[in-house]
Design a protein around this motif. Structure first.
Motif, PDB file in Angstrom:
ATOM      1  N   ILE A 148       0.821  -1.213   0.000  1.00  0.00           N
ATOM      2  CA  ILE A 148       0.000   0.000   0.000  1.00  0.00           C
ATOM      3  C   ILE A 148       0.853   1.259   0.000  1.00  0.00           C
ATOM      4  N   THR A 149       1.916   1.261   0.798  1.00  0.00           N
ATOM      5  CA  THR A 149       2.738   2.469   0.913  1.00  0.00           C
ATOM      6  C   THR A 149       3.818   2.550  -0.158  1.00  0.00           C
ATOM      7  N   GLY A 150       4.057   1.448  -0.847  1.00  0.00           N
ATOM      8  CA  GLY A 150       5.083   1.462  -1.881  1.00  0.00           C
ATOM      9  C   GLY A 150       6.492   1.343  -1.335  1.00  0.00           C
ATOM     10  N   ALA A 151       6.624   0.945  -0.100  1.00  0.00           N
ATOM     11  CA  ALA A 151       7.932   0.776   0.530  1.00  0.00           C
ATOM     12  C   ALA A 151       8.246  -0.712   0.641  1.00  0.00           C
ATOM     13  N   GLY A 152       9.519  -1.034   0.798  1.00  0.00           N
ATOM     14  CA  GLY A 152       9.911  -2.423   0.990  1.00  0.00           C
ATOM     15  C   GLY A 152       9.509  -2.922   2.370  1.00  0.00           C
ATOM     16  N   GLN A 153       9.419  -4.246   2.512  1.00  0.00           N
ATOM     17  CA  GLN A 153       9.014  -4.817   3.803  1.00  0.00           C
ATOM     18  C   GLN A 153       9.993  -4.457   4.917  1.00  0.00           C
ATOM     19  N   GLU A 154      11.290  -4.446   4.605  1.00  0.00           N
ATOM     20  CA  GLU A 154      12.280  -4.087   5.631  1.00  0.00           C
ATOM     21  C   GLU A 154      12.129  -2.623   6.036  1.00  0.00           C
ATOM     22  N   THR A 155      11.800  -1.776   5.079  1.00  0.00           N
ATOM     23  CA  THR A 155      11.566  -0.361   5.375  1.00  0.00           C
ATOM     24  C   THR A 155      10.343  -0.213   6.262  1.00  0.00           C
ATOM     25  N   VAL A 156       9.287  -0.954   5.951  1.00  0.00           N
ATOM     26  CA  VAL A 156       8.075  -0.914   6.774  1.00  0.00           C
ATOM     27  C   VAL A 156       8.389  -1.403   8.177  1.00  0.00           C
ATOM     28  N   LYS A 157       9.137  -2.489   8.280  1.00  0.00           N
ATOM     29  CA  LYS A 157       9.509  -3.033   9.595  1.00  0.00           C
ATOM     30  C   LYS A 157      10.291  -1.984  10.392  1.00  0.00           C
ATOM     31  N   SER A 158      11.203  -1.299   9.726  1.00  0.00           N
ATOM     32  CA  SER A 158      12.000  -0.260  10.377  1.00  0.00           C
ATOM     33  C   SER A 158      11.117   0.906  10.821  1.00  0.00           C
ATOM     34  N   ARG A 159      10.196   1.323   9.961  1.00  0.00           N
ATOM     35  CA  ARG A 159       9.292   2.420  10.315  1.00  0.00           C
ATOM     36  C   ARG A 159       8.443   2.065  11.525  1.00  0.00           C
ATOM     37  N   LEU A 160       7.963   0.831  11.562  1.00  0.00           N
ATOM     38  CA  LEU A 160       7.162   0.385  12.708  1.00  0.00           C
ATOM     39  C   LEU A 160       8.009   0.352  13.985  1.00  0.00           C
ATOM     40  N   ARG A 161       9.225  -0.157  13.872  1.00  0.00           N
ATOM     41  CA  ARG A 161      10.110  -0.235  15.036  1.00  0.00           C
ATOM     42  C   ARG A 161      10.373   1.170  15.600  1.00  0.00           C
ATOM     43  N   TYR A 162      10.673   2.130  14.717  1.00  0.00           N
ATOM     44  CA  TYR A 162      10.915   3.503  15.172  1.00  0.00           C
ATOM     45  C   TYR A 162       9.646   4.134  15.742  1.00  0.00           C
ATOM     46  N   ALA A 163       8.512   3.887  15.112  1.00  0.00           N
ATOM     47  CA  ALA A 163       7.253   4.446  15.599  1.00  0.00           C
ATOM     48  C   ALA A 163       6.938   3.926  16.999  1.00  0.00           C
ATOM     49  N   PHE A 164       7.054   2.610  17.194  1.00  0.00           N
ATOM     50  CA  PHE A 164       6.785   2.032  18.509  1.00  0.00           C
ATOM     51  C   PHE A 164       7.769   2.571  19.548  1.00  0.00           C
ATOM     52  N   ALA A 165       9.039   2.706  19.174  1.00  0.00           N
ATOM     53  CA  ALA A 165      10.042   3.219  20.110  1.00  0.00           C
ATOM     54  C   ALA A 165       9.728   4.656  20.508  1.00  0.00           C
ATOM     55  N   LYS A 166       9.338   5.476  19.551  1.00  0.00           N
ATOM     56  CA  LYS A 166       9.016   6.872  19.860  1.00  0.00           C
ATOM     57  C   LYS A 166       7.764   6.978  20.724  1.00  0.00           C
ATOM     58  N   ILE A 167       6.793   6.137  20.456  1.00  0.00           N
ATOM     59  CA  ILE A 167       5.555   6.172  21.261  1.00  0.00           C
ATOM     60  C   ILE A 167       5.851   5.678  22.669  1.00  0.00           C
ATOM     61  N   ARG A 168       6.646   4.604  22.802  1.00  0.00           N
ATOM     62  CA  ARG A 168       7.030   4.123  24.143  1.00  0.00           C
ATOM     63  C   ARG A 168       7.785   5.192  24.901  1.00  0.00           C
TER      64      ARG A 168
END
Length: 173
Positions: A148-168
């Motif tokens: 959907i976003t047009g990004a690679g799976q590793e990029t999505v995984k990285s974005r999620l990891r950073y998002a969760f870290a920032k929210i925590r």
């Protein structure tokens, strides 16, 4: 889609028949509200029709179509982002003025957590916020988010990891 762009109405009928279920399931999972999903479904197809002459096959049609739907959904979320309402805010302020014995911690806790999450989401870069919302609100997997976003799976995984870290980090402040 190219054939439809050149005036073949039957090509649109084939596209619609092939992709309507995928689109509607995506929107229902994203919105979780039939009325919103119906509205976004119609708007997505309207955008597809409007773009028929400009369409360029840079990605699969389904990816392009879901990206339109995704962008419409994100716009809807931004317009209807949950805000503390007047009544809820007044209740919190009245509670703050109450004597200590009448003020359990949980009265303010839910409001604070909702507001902190809202602020944390607003502080995330767009790519991280999008990945987070698709994962948590739509319960989509990495592959679907990447498509959907047009990004690679590793990029999505990285974005999620950073998002969760920032929210925590925001919640631990």
């Amino acid at each position: 889609m190219l054939a439809y762009g050149h005036g073949d109405v039957h090509a649109f009928e084939a596209l619609y028949a092939r992709h309507r279920g995928t689109l509607y399931r995506f929107l229902m999972r994203s919105c979780r509200d039939r009325a919103s999903a119906d509205e976004l479904f119609q708007e997505t197809w309207s955008r597809v029709v409007a773009a028929r002459e400009r369409y360029r096959p840079e990605a699969k049609f389904s990816t392009w179509m879901l990206q339109i739907a995704h962008n419409l959904w994100i716009d809807t979320i931004r317009r209807h982002r949950p805000q503390a309402g007047e009544e809820e805010t007044e209740h919190v302020f009245r509670t703050l003025d109450a004597p200590e014995t009448e003020q359990p911690d949980r009265l303010l806790s839910e409001f604070e957590q909702r507001r902190r999450l809202q602020l944390a989401l607003e502080d995330l870069p767009d790519e991280q916020r999008t990945a987070f919302l698709l994962r948590m609100e739509s319960e989509l997997g990495l592959e679907e988010i990447a498509q959907i976003t047009g990004a690679g799976q590793e990029t999505v995984k990285s974005r999620l990891r950073y998002a969760f870290a920032k929210i925590r980090a925001r919640f631990s402040e």
